[in-house]
Design a protein around this motif. Sequence first.
Motif, PDB file in Angstrom:
ATOM      1  N   LEU A   1     -42.243   1.754 -12.113  1.00 46.57           N
ATOM      2  CA  LEU A   1     -42.166   1.578 -13.696  1.00 46.57           C
ATOM      3  C   LEU A   1     -43.438   1.835 -14.324  1.00 46.57           C
ATOM      4  O   LEU A   1     -43.660   2.611 -15.442  1.00 46.57           O
ATOM      5  CB  LEU A   1     -41.580   0.486 -14.098  1.00 46.57           C
ATOM      6  CG  LEU A   1     -41.534   0.058 -15.630  1.00 46.57           C
ATOM      7  CD1 LEU A   1     -40.348   1.105 -16.202  1.00 46.57           C
ATOM      8  CD2 LEU A   1     -40.907  -1.266 -15.964  1.00 46.57           C
ATOM      9  N   LEU A   2     -44.520   1.290 -13.934  1.00 46.09           N
ATOM     10  CA  LEU A   2     -45.881   1.217 -14.539  1.00 46.09           C
ATOM     11  C   LEU A   2     -46.169   2.891 -14.456  1.00 46.09           C
ATOM     12  O   LEU A   2     -46.800   3.420 -15.423  1.00 46.09           O
ATOM     13  CB  LEU A   2     -46.999   0.447 -13.658  1.00 46.09           C
ATOM     14  CG  LEU A   2     -48.145   0.610 -14.497  1.00 46.09           C
ATOM     15  CD1 LEU A   2     -48.218   0.062 -15.848  1.00 46.09           C
ATOM     16  CD2 LEU A   2     -49.159  -0.386 -13.289  1.00 46.09           C
ATOM     17  N   GLN A   3     -45.885   3.505 -13.260  1.00 45.95           N
ATOM     18  CA  GLN A   3     -46.210   5.043 -13.255  1.00 45.95           C
ATOM     19  C   GLN A   3     -45.442   5.802 -14.382  1.00 45.95           C
ATOM     20  O   GLN A   3     -45.838   7.078 -14.913  1.00 45.95           O
ATOM     21  CB  GLN A   3     -45.771   5.618 -11.909  1.00 45.95           C
ATOM     22  CG  GLN A   3     -46.527   5.010 -10.701  1.00 45.95           C
ATOM     23  CD  GLN A   3     -47.899   4.843 -11.009  1.00 45.95           C
ATOM     24  OE1 GLN A   3     -48.608   5.852 -11.048  1.00 45.95           O
ATOM     25  NE2 GLN A   3     -48.383   3.757 -10.905  1.00 45.95           N
ATOM     26  N   TYR A   4     -44.295   5.424 -14.481  1.00 43.88           N
ATOM     27  CA  TYR A   4     -43.094   6.126 -15.625  1.00 43.88           C
ATOM     28  C   TYR A   4     -43.564   5.772 -16.875  1.00 43.88           C
ATOM     29  O   TYR A   4     -43.907   6.962 -17.731  1.00 43.88           O
ATOM     30  CB  TYR A   4     -41.841   5.850 -15.341  1.00 43.88           C
ATOM     31  CG  TYR A   4     -40.977   6.486 -14.431  1.00 43.88           C
ATOM     32  CD1 TYR A   4     -40.204   7.419 -14.863  1.00 43.88           C
ATOM     33  CD2 TYR A   4     -41.041   6.186 -13.110  1.00 43.88           C
ATOM     34  CE1 TYR A   4     -39.329   8.062 -14.026  1.00 43.88           C
ATOM     35  CE2 TYR A   4     -40.382   7.137 -12.408  1.00 43.88           C
ATOM     36  CZ  TYR A   4     -39.389   7.919 -12.740  1.00 43.88           C
ATOM     37  OH  TYR A   4     -38.449   8.451 -11.838  1.00 43.88           O
ATOM     38  N   MET A   5     -44.352   4.823 -17.161  1.00 40.00           N
ATOM     39  CA  MET A   5     -45.097   4.592 -18.471  1.00 40.00           C
ATOM     40  C   MET A   5     -46.130   5.194 -18.845  1.00 40.00           C
ATOM     41  O   MET A   5     -46.697   5.543 -19.914  1.00 40.00           O
ATOM     42  CB  MET A   5     -45.040   2.834 -18.814  1.00 40.00           C
ATOM     43  CG  MET A   5     -43.761   2.506 -18.836  1.00 40.00           C
ATOM     44  SD  MET A   5     -43.825   0.542 -18.874  1.00 40.00           S
ATOM     45  CE  MET A   5     -44.824   0.159 -20.247  1.00 40.00           C
ATOM     46  N   ALA A   6     -47.181   5.488 -17.675  1.00 41.72           N
ATOM     47  CA  ALA A   6     -48.483   5.848 -17.911  1.00 41.72           C
ATOM     48  C   ALA A   6     -48.597   7.177 -17.663  1.00 41.72           C
ATOM     49  O   ALA A   6     -49.225   7.900 -18.535  1.00 41.72           O
ATOM     50  CB  ALA A   6     -49.322   5.370 -16.745  1.00 41.72           C
TER      51      ALA A   6
ATOM     52  N   VAL B   1     -55.548   2.667 -14.239  1.00 42.83           N
ATOM     53  CA  VAL B   1     -54.972   1.112 -13.771  1.00 42.83           C
ATOM     54  C   VAL B   1     -53.642   1.573 -13.093  1.00 42.83           C
ATOM     55  O   VAL B   1     -53.236   0.853 -12.189  1.00 42.83           O
ATOM     56  CB  VAL B   1     -54.911   0.189 -14.897  1.00 42.83           C
ATOM     57  CG1 VAL B   1     -54.193  -1.082 -14.616  1.00 42.83           C
ATOM     58  CG2 VAL B   1     -56.346  -0.077 -15.368  1.00 42.83           C
ATOM     59  N   ALA B   2     -52.843   2.342 -13.682  1.00 37.01           N
ATOM     60  CA  ALA B   2     -51.447   2.491 -13.241  1.00 37.01           C
ATOM     61  C   ALA B   2     -51.580   3.306 -11.739  1.00 37.01           C
ATOM     62  O   ALA B   2     -50.828   2.461 -10.653  1.00 37.01           O
ATOM     63  CB  ALA B   2     -50.594   3.459 -14.101  1.00 37.01           C
ATOM     64  N   ARG B   3     -52.406   3.850 -11.592  1.00 35.42           N
ATOM     65  CA  ARG B   3     -52.736   4.778 -10.218  1.00 35.42           C
ATOM     66  C   ARG B   3     -53.099   3.678  -9.318  1.00 35.42           C
ATOM     67  O   ARG B   3     -52.756   3.684  -8.081  1.00 35.42           O
ATOM     68  CB  ARG B   3     -53.262   5.908 -10.462  1.00 35.42           C
ATOM     69  CG  ARG B   3     -53.270   6.867  -9.078  1.00 35.42           C
ATOM     70  CD  ARG B   3     -53.716   8.111  -9.314  1.00 35.42           C
ATOM     71  NE  ARG B   3     -52.654   8.887 -10.205  1.00 35.42           N
ATOM     72  CZ  ARG B   3     -52.882  10.175 -10.396  1.00 35.42           C
ATOM     73  NH1 ARG B   3     -53.818  10.969 -10.142  1.00 35.42           N
ATOM     74  NH2 ARG B   3     -52.177  10.799 -11.287  1.00 35.42           N
ATOM     75  N   ALA B   4     -54.221   2.820  -9.938  1.00 34.30           N
ATOM     76  CA  ALA B   4     -54.796   1.934  -8.803  1.00 34.30           C
ATOM     77  C   ALA B   4     -53.898   0.879  -8.401  1.00 34.30           C
ATOM     78  O   ALA B   4     -54.128   0.201  -7.338  1.00 34.30           O
ATOM     79  CB  ALA B   4     -56.080   1.447  -9.483  1.00 34.30           C
ATOM     80  N   LEU B   5     -52.931   0.616  -9.369  1.00 37.09           N
ATOM     81  CA  LEU B   5     -51.899  -0.906  -8.990  1.00 37.09           C
ATOM     82  C   LEU B   5     -50.640  -0.498  -8.075  1.00 37.09           C
ATOM     83  O   LEU B   5     -49.948  -1.189  -7.591  1.00 37.09           O
ATOM     84  CB  LEU B   5     -51.502  -1.288 -10.220  1.00 37.09           C
ATOM     85  CG  LEU B   5     -52.570  -2.267 -11.002  1.00 37.09           C
ATOM     86  CD1 LEU B   5     -51.859  -2.622 -12.311  1.00 37.09           C
ATOM     87  CD2 LEU B   5     -53.199  -3.196 -10.113  1.00 37.09           C
TER      88      LEU B   5
END
Length: 150
Positions: A52-57, A14-18
């Motif tokens: 930020l989503l990339q860092y978290m995932a 999901v992180a990569r897709a978003l």
Amino acid sequence: MRPEARQGDMTRFVARALLLPALVTAAAILVKGYAQPGDGFSAGVVASLGVLLQYMAFGKEEAERLLPLPPAGLLCFGGLLFALTIAAVPLLLGDPPLTHYPPPGEEPIHLGTLELITAVAFDLGIFLLVFSFSLGVMRLISATREEGEE
């Protein structure tokens, strides 16, 4: 496979897709912010949330491998300098600060449907400032967290 492993894979997917939709949305907000709700600040926040989503995932190292961005301080300084320059140039021309060019009544230069006016340039500087500040905070927090884990 354990449920935690599947959940981690789903989060990464999901992180990569978003990421791309977040960056495209930020670009749209950036270039249309002067005519509609939104601006460089909003665009910077949206792009920051995608990163930020990339860092978290994925964690700091993997996120920085996926998104090789320049040092946040350099981007932040560049954005601030650019925005201040756009704001101050009218003073040299005898106009109040933040005067937009071309003035009302004159036809702006168009790049497709985008009107090239100084408000767009100022918003670009604000975008760089907000995005790079957020990026620097993300890097600082993730580095501190990784030091604490070791």
